[in-house]
Write a protein that holds these residues in place. Sequence first.
Motif, PDB file in Angstrom:
ATOM      1  N   TYR A  39      55.942  24.417 -52.551  1.00  0.00           N
ATOM      2  CA  TYR A  39      55.534  23.995 -51.213  1.00  0.00           C
ATOM      3  C   TYR A  39      55.754  22.489 -51.090  1.00  0.00           C
ATOM      4  O   TYR A  39      55.284  21.702 -51.926  1.00  0.00           O
ATOM      5  N   SER A  92      53.906  18.038 -45.985  1.00  0.00           N
ATOM      6  CA  SER A  92      54.182  18.123 -44.546  1.00  0.00           C
ATOM      7  C   SER A  92      54.976  16.926 -44.035  1.00  0.00           C
ATOM      8  O   SER A  92      55.747  17.045 -43.096  1.00  0.00           O
ATOM      9  N   ARG A 121      57.801  24.617 -46.434  1.00  0.00           N
ATOM     10  CA  ARG A 121      56.787  23.655 -46.014  1.00  0.00           C
ATOM     11  C   ARG A 121      55.417  24.171 -46.460  1.00  0.00           C
ATOM     12  O   ARG A 121      55.188  25.374 -46.531  1.00  0.00           O
ATOM     13  N   HIS A 122      54.531  23.247 -46.746  1.00  0.00           N
ATOM     14  CA  HIS A 122      53.196  23.669 -47.174  1.00  0.00           C
ATOM     15  C   HIS A 122      52.560  24.520 -46.067  1.00  0.00           C
ATOM     16  O   HIS A 122      52.483  24.081 -44.909  1.00  0.00           O
ATOM     17  N   PRO A 123      52.118  25.743 -46.405  1.00  0.00           N
ATOM     18  CA  PRO A 123      51.619  26.651 -45.360  1.00  0.00           C
ATOM     19  C   PRO A 123      50.378  26.150 -44.637  1.00  0.00           C
ATOM     20  O   PRO A 123      50.119  26.546 -43.501  1.00  0.00           O
ATOM     21  N   ASN A 124      49.620  25.268 -45.260  1.00  0.00           N
ATOM     22  CA  ASN A 124      48.409  24.732 -44.626  1.00  0.00           C
ATOM     23  C   ASN A 124      48.640  23.377 -43.967  1.00  0.00           C
ATOM     24  O   ASN A 124      47.695  22.725 -43.537  1.00  0.00           O
ATOM     25  N   GLY A 125      49.901  22.969 -43.915  1.00  0.00           N
ATOM     26  CA  GLY A 125      50.223  21.696 -43.261  1.00  0.00           C
ATOM     27  C   GLY A 125      49.737  20.481 -44.026  1.00  0.00           C
ATOM     28  O   GLY A 125      49.641  19.387 -43.461  1.00  0.00           O
ATOM     29  N   ARG A 126      49.467  20.627 -45.316  1.00  0.00           N
ATOM     30  CA  ARG A 126      48.948  19.506 -46.104  1.00  0.00           C
ATOM     31  C   ARG A 126      50.086  18.663 -46.654  1.00  0.00           C
ATOM     32  O   ARG A 126      51.177  19.162 -46.955  1.00  0.00           O
ATOM     33  N   GLY A 179      52.812  21.699 -53.574  1.00  0.00           N
ATOM     34  CA  GLY A 179      52.230  22.908 -54.147  1.00  0.00           C
ATOM     35  C   GLY A 179      53.255  23.581 -55.034  1.00  0.00           C
ATOM     36  O   GLY A 179      54.392  23.806 -54.607  1.00  0.00           O
TER      37      GLY A 179
END
Length: 457
Positions: free
Chosen positions: A18, A21, A47-52, A56
């Motif tokens: 990941y 963002s 892209r980081h799925p949590n928008g961080r 990851g």
Amino acid sequence: MLKTYKIEQFREKEYILYLPSRWEPEKADFPKTAVLGTKRQGVVCKRHPNGRNVIGISSALAKSMNLPEKVTALSLYTKDDCLYLGVLIGVFTSGFTNFKLSPIGERSYFFRKLLSVQSSLGVIPFIFGEKHIDWENGLVNGYFHFGDGWVTETVPFPNVIYDRLPNRRSEKRKTYKEIKDRLQREYGIPWYNPGFFNKLDLFERLESDESVSQYLPETHSFQSFEEIERMLSLYKHVFIKPKNGSLGNGIHKLTFDRQAQDYYCRFRDTEGKNRLVRFSSLERLMNSVFKNRSLDSFLIQQGISLLTEDSRPIDFRIHTNKDEKGSWQVSAMAGKVAGVGSVTSHANNGGVVKSLAELFPDPVRNTEVERSLKEAALRLSHAIECNMEGYIGEIGFDLGIDEDGSIWMFEANSKPGRAIFSHPHLRNFDKLTRKLALSFGVFLSQQALHHPEELMQ
């Protein structure tokens, strides 16, 4: 400097990475290969799925790449279709022990401090020696320190190698040369700060360089008593130094008293005591003081009438480092006042470290001295880099200022000691020199990746 991100592992059997963002890829498509040191692995980047704004990495990918679990921050950079996870810096040394708390003996404390700056740079540094290399699998069983003790981890061959061998003896071993040549030739790994300087060789290379020749005292290999007599008549005193000495060991100061027609020699004996002996002739002095020693291993150097404090000579230790842009900068500066009756200013012989502000309380004089020392150190650093082989990333200079204000270079060390950092006013510079030592590794890794032809020597 490369942008650094926090890294977190998550449980997943697939090779997934990941991306932060705010990380901006060079191409529209995400890279398909992850690289750590010399290890490559196909990967799915998202892209980081949590928008961080963190990296990851799946547990499967981390294990496949041999990424140590306790690494908390990494830089990210790309070339072609590859995503590089930080810079793996191998610090090569010798003298390993079986003690878990001090695996590199008394130098473990220095190495722990060196590794402590890793998260701020996004690099992964580790310590290793010749016995820790797994040639068959391209892996190293290195020593890591993440703040809570030493651990060993198996990692890929590094991007760059920082040479921290402790002495000339270990450097001359045949296995060291074979390891260095193989890692450079077969794996293209830059190896920086190799080789202790030979004092005479260094002076001979620099004396023809017009940019720095004014800083060099007259220096020769021992040739004859007549040569010493000539230099004594010119300079009032001379120093006799081992060509490959360190820590001030083996240095002798010779003086001639014209009125009494006597020769004096000041030195530190084998028991660590400062001695002053007198002889009626130079030949008797040399035959007595240097009995059973080959004078061919010594050099003769012009004596300089230095600035003093309470009649004790002052010299200056200046550290220079190359930074993340490959540029030289002065990273630390201190004065050293010689011990009473001592030939040198080394701490083990009574020398005292002082800041420039302590030695020169007048601000104008302080600024003037600092400017002169910086200019000399930077000029000398460039000249040494141009005249010596290998990738030089740090130098420790012993400079002096004479009574007329001229600057003189007495020593240049490729693996400088760190005694000056015991001074409370210099502890921030201690950290700076450690950061820069690893920052230059980052620079070399980028050069090897983007401009390998410029590293060919």
